[in-house]
Design a protein around this motif. Structure first.
Motif, PDB file in Angstrom:
ATOM      1  N   SER A   2       0.814  -1.218   0.000  1.00 56.85           N
ATOM      2  CA  SER A   2       0.000   0.000   0.000  1.00 56.85           C
ATOM      3  C   SER A   2       0.845   1.264   0.000  1.00 56.85           C
ATOM      4  O   SER A   2       0.443   2.296  -0.543  1.00 56.85           O
ATOM      5  N   LEU A   3       2.038   1.203   0.613  1.00 64.12           N
ATOM      6  CA  LEU A   3       2.830   2.415   0.826  1.00 64.12           C
ATOM      7  C   LEU A   3       4.015   2.567  -0.115  1.00 64.12           C
ATOM      8  O   LEU A   3       4.604   3.649  -0.198  1.00 64.12           O
ATOM      9  N   ASN A   4       4.367   1.515  -0.827  1.00 63.14           N
ATOM     10  CA  ASN A   4       5.577   1.554  -1.645  1.00 63.14           C
ATOM     11  C   ASN A   4       5.540   2.657  -2.697  1.00 63.14           C
ATOM     12  O   ASN A   4       6.547   3.323  -2.955  1.00 63.14           O
ATOM     13  N   ASN A   5       4.385   2.867  -3.305  1.00 63.55           N
ATOM     14  CA  ASN A   5       4.288   3.846  -4.388  1.00 63.55           C
ATOM     15  C   ASN A   5       3.733   5.197  -3.941  1.00 63.55           C
ATOM     16  O   ASN A   5       3.480   6.066  -4.777  1.00 63.55           O
ATOM     17  N   LYS A   6       3.538   5.366  -2.651  1.00 64.20           N
ATOM     18  CA  LYS A   6       3.116   6.668  -2.142  1.00 64.20           C
ATOM     19  C   LYS A   6       4.338   7.586  -2.027  1.00 64.20           C
ATOM     20  O   LYS A   6       5.480   7.131  -1.947  1.00 64.20           O
ATOM     21  N   LYS A   7       4.086   8.880  -1.990  1.00 68.05           N
ATOM     22  CA  LYS A   7       5.174   9.844  -1.834  1.00 68.05           C
ATOM     23  C   LYS A   7       5.163  10.524  -0.472  1.00 68.05           C
ATOM     24  O   LYS A   7       6.167  11.112  -0.069  1.00 68.05           O
ATOM     25  N   LEU A  14       5.866   3.337  18.887  1.00 68.06           N
ATOM     26  CA  LEU A  14       5.335   2.665  17.699  1.00 68.06           C
ATOM     27  C   LEU A  14       5.631   3.465  16.433  1.00 68.06           C
ATOM     28  O   LEU A  14       5.984   2.904  15.390  1.00 68.06           O
ATOM     29  N   LYS A  15       5.492   4.782  16.518  1.00 71.68           N
ATOM     30  CA  LYS A  15       5.770   5.616  15.349  1.00 71.68           C
ATOM     31  C   LYS A  15       7.250   5.564  14.985  1.00 71.68           C
ATOM     32  O   LYS A  15       7.610   5.530  13.800  1.00 71.68           O
ATOM     33  N   ASN A  16       8.124   5.546  15.990  1.00 76.17           N
ATOM     34  CA  ASN A  16       9.557   5.400  15.712  1.00 76.17           C
ATOM     35  C   ASN A  16       9.827   4.100  14.963  1.00 76.17           C
ATOM     36  O   ASN A  16      10.589   4.058  13.991  1.00 76.17           O
ATOM     37  N   ASN A  17       9.195   3.026  15.437  1.00 80.15           N
ATOM     38  CA  ASN A  17       9.360   1.715  14.825  1.00 80.15           C
ATOM     39  C   ASN A  17       8.878   1.725  13.374  1.00 80.15           C
ATOM     40  O   ASN A  17       9.536   1.197  12.467  1.00 80.15           O
ATOM     41  N   PHE A  18       7.744   2.358  13.148  1.00 81.95           N
ATOM     42  CA  PHE A  18       7.158   2.448  11.808  1.00 81.95           C
ATOM     43  C   PHE A  18       8.043   3.279  10.879  1.00 81.95           C
ATOM     44  O   PHE A  18       8.283   2.912   9.717  1.00 81.95           O
ATOM     45  N   ILE A  19       8.545   4.405  11.383  1.00 81.60           N
ATOM     46  CA  ILE A  19       9.402   5.275  10.571  1.00 81.60           C
ATOM     47  C   ILE A  19      10.676   4.544  10.156  1.00 81.60           C
ATOM     48  O   ILE A  19      11.124   4.653   9.002  1.00 81.60           O
ATOM     49  N   GLN A  20      11.248   3.772  11.069  1.00 82.43           N
ATOM     50  CA  GLN A  20      12.449   3.006  10.720  1.00 82.43           C
ATOM     51  C   GLN A  20      12.146   2.000   9.613  1.00 82.43           C
ATOM     52  O   GLN A  20      12.959   1.799   8.701  1.00 82.43           O
ATOM     53  N   HIS A  21      10.973   1.379   9.680  1.00 83.98           N
ATOM     54  CA  HIS A  21      10.600   0.437   8.621  1.00 83.98           C
ATOM     55  C   HIS A  21      10.434   1.157   7.283  1.00 83.98           C
ATOM     56  O   HIS A  21      10.930   0.683   6.248  1.00 83.98           O
ATOM     57  N   LEU A  22       9.737   2.281   7.292  1.00 84.47           N
ATOM     58  CA  LEU A  22       9.538   3.034   6.054  1.00 84.47           C
ATOM     59  C   LEU A  22      10.874   3.463   5.452  1.00 84.47           C
ATOM     60  O   LEU A  22      11.053   3.459   4.230  1.00 84.47           O
ATOM     61  N   ASN A  23      11.808   3.818   6.306  1.00 83.10           N
ATOM     62  CA  ASN A  23      13.123   4.245   5.839  1.00 83.10           C
ATOM     63  C   ASN A  23      13.942   3.071   5.293  1.00 83.10           C
ATOM     64  O   ASN A  23      14.479   3.134   4.178  1.00 83.10           O
ATOM     65  N   LYS A  24      14.012   1.987   6.049  1.00 83.40           N
ATOM     66  CA  LYS A  24      14.855   0.853   5.664  1.00 83.40           C
ATOM     67  C   LYS A  24      14.307   0.089   4.466  1.00 83.40           C
ATOM     68  O   LYS A  24      15.064  -0.367   3.604  1.00 83.40           O
ATOM     69  N   THR A  25      12.991  -0.045   4.403  1.00 87.19           N
ATOM     70  CA  THR A  25      12.380  -0.943   3.425  1.00 87.19           C
ATOM     71  C   THR A  25      11.818  -0.228   2.204  1.00 87.19           C
ATOM     72  O   THR A  25      11.910  -0.739   1.085  1.00 87.19           O
ATOM     73  N   LEU A  26      11.250   0.967   2.401  1.00 89.30           N
ATOM     74  CA  LEU A  26      10.539   1.632   1.309  1.00 89.30           C
ATOM     75  C   LEU A  26      11.174   2.962   0.900  1.00 89.30           C
ATOM     76  O   LEU A  26      10.578   3.723   0.140  1.00 89.30           O
ATOM     77  N   ASP A  27      12.361   3.247   1.421  1.00 88.99           N
ATOM     78  CA  ASP A  27      13.139   4.424   1.001  1.00 88.99           C
ATOM     79  C   ASP A  27      12.462   5.763   1.308  1.00 88.99           C
ATOM     80  O   ASP A  27      12.643   6.737   0.572  1.00 88.99           O
TER      81      ASP A  27
END
Length: 397
Positions: A50-55, A72-85
């Motif tokens: 769902s998030l890969n092609n969002k900007k 939880l937000k810190n954890n989520f942000i790290q995932h977005l950074n590491k996995t989805l650039d």
């Protein structure tokens, strides 16, 4: 007779509590992503499609002072950074003050909104620094004291007290007991000084561009506060701030961070893409970003949190209502300590509560003090947390 009375009492409580049905609860558990404060960032993988092609992800929170929300937000942000650039974080803090992030080895927690001066935010900024992420503020409010030093350095001490004077004038404009005629000339004088500053800057570097934008924010804020002093229209003032925050985000993503993906760290009300009564930031962003925008609201069911003014507050019990469900009741029904639910594009079997009004207390929705919302109108996804606590604040130096 006693059994009948007990049955009627339990039936009455059940109706007043308005739980979701067994089928709706089963669907919710089956479709949601269980979350834990102690799990690795991989727990978010189901959202990648769902998030890969969002900007841009608007990452909201129902209050600005809950430890579990921060973690939880810190954890989520790290995932977005590491996995989805996703490599930009934009905070609901002063654009002018957060320029300090780009100073060598500086972790500018003290330039964030004061309720975010916590260990969790220090850890997040350190992570961002270590990963070479871009960080900026997008608010027009003053959230620190660093901008005066920056102006003095860049503009050779042209007016060493301008920021102090700006804050004093801003306080007077907010004060109902100070007449407009007593402060208008001073406000316009400061506007002219800032305009002189702005015209003197021919920015080339990132820091110079951000500095010029910070000055322009000061000018714009004084203009809308002067207007508020004239018409005392608070909804109009609120809309002015949110439109400027949206404009700052659009400017940052166009002029400073083009072709990058951003996480916008803010309150639920600003992350929402719809508001029945107010003109809020998410609505201002929607025309430009359209389907590239993904909005998340975060809600909690119990516990204590630090309010914006520093007071400690307790989450209220679910409201008893004979026709509407309280969001806290739904969260309490879930077996997980936290969960993520993605809202479908259209209502389908067992998702009706997402497309109907639900009760929403202990958070700001609008100036009319509304306490209900239809979640599907506001957000694309939801984070639910059963219990929150007061964050660990950093000690003052």
């Amino acid at each position: 007779m006693m059994r009948l009375c007990l049955f009627l009492l339990l039936l009455s409580y059940s109706v007043l509590s308005q739980n979701v049905s067994k089928e709706e609860l089963g669907y919710l558990i089956n479709k949601s992503i269980p979350l834990s404060l102690n799990h690795p960032t991989e727990q978010w993988h189901k959202l990648d499609k769902s998030l890969n092609n969002k900007k841009m992800v608007l990452l909201g929170e129902c209050n600005h002072g809950s430890r579990e929300i921060f973690l939880l937000k810190n954890n989520f942000i790290q995932h977005l950074n590491k996995t989805l650039d996703y490599d930009v974080i934009l905070f609901e803090s002063g654009l002018a003050e957060m320029i300090d992030y780009y100073e060598d080895d500086n972790i500018p927690v003290k330039q964030l909104s004061h309720v975010w001066e916590t260990e969790a935010f220090e850890a997040l900024l350190k992570y961002a620094k270590d990963q070479n992420m871009e960080v900026a503020g997008f608010d027009v409010f003053v959230t620190g004291d660093s901008f005066q030093k920056r102006l003095d350095k860049i503009l050779d001490n042209l007016h060493p007290n301008i920021e102090k004077e700006y804050n004093l004038v801003l306080d007077s404009l907010k004060n109902r007991n100070v007449p407009l005629e007593h402060i208008a000339d001073k406000a316009n004088h400061i506007i002219n000084i800032y305009k002189t500053y702005s015209s003197a800057l021919l920015p080339k570097s990132k820091i110079e561009k951000l500095t010029k934008r910070g000055i322009e924010n000061r000018i714009a804020t004084l203009h809308y506060m002067l207007q508020y002093k004239k018409d005392t229209n608070f909804p109009k003032q609120l809309a002015a701030r949110d439109s400027l925050m949206a404009a700052n985000i659009n400017w940052l993503m166009t002029e400073i961070y083009p072709n990058k993906k951003a996480i916008v760290y803010t309150h639920n009300i600003h992350a929402s893409k719809y508001n029945k009564y107010e003109e809020m930031m998410g609505e201002w962003l929607k025309p430009k970003w359209g389907k590239d925008l993904y909005s998340i609201g975060t809600f909690v069911a119990s516990g204590r949190y630090a309010d914006y003014d520093g007071t400690i507050k307790t989450i209220s019990e679910p409201e008893k209502n004979d026709s509407l469900i309280d969001i806290k009741t739904i969260i309490h029904q879930l077996p997980m300590e936290a969960t993520f639910i993605e809202i479908p594009d259209k209502a389908c079997k067992n998702t009706g509560w997402l497309f109907e009004e639900v009760i929403m207390n202990d958070t700001f929705i609008d100036l009319k003090k509304t306490n209900t919302m239809t979640l599907s109108q506001h957000y694309d996804g939801l984070i639910f947390i059963k219990q929150v606590s007061i964050p660990k604040f950093l000690k003052n130096d």
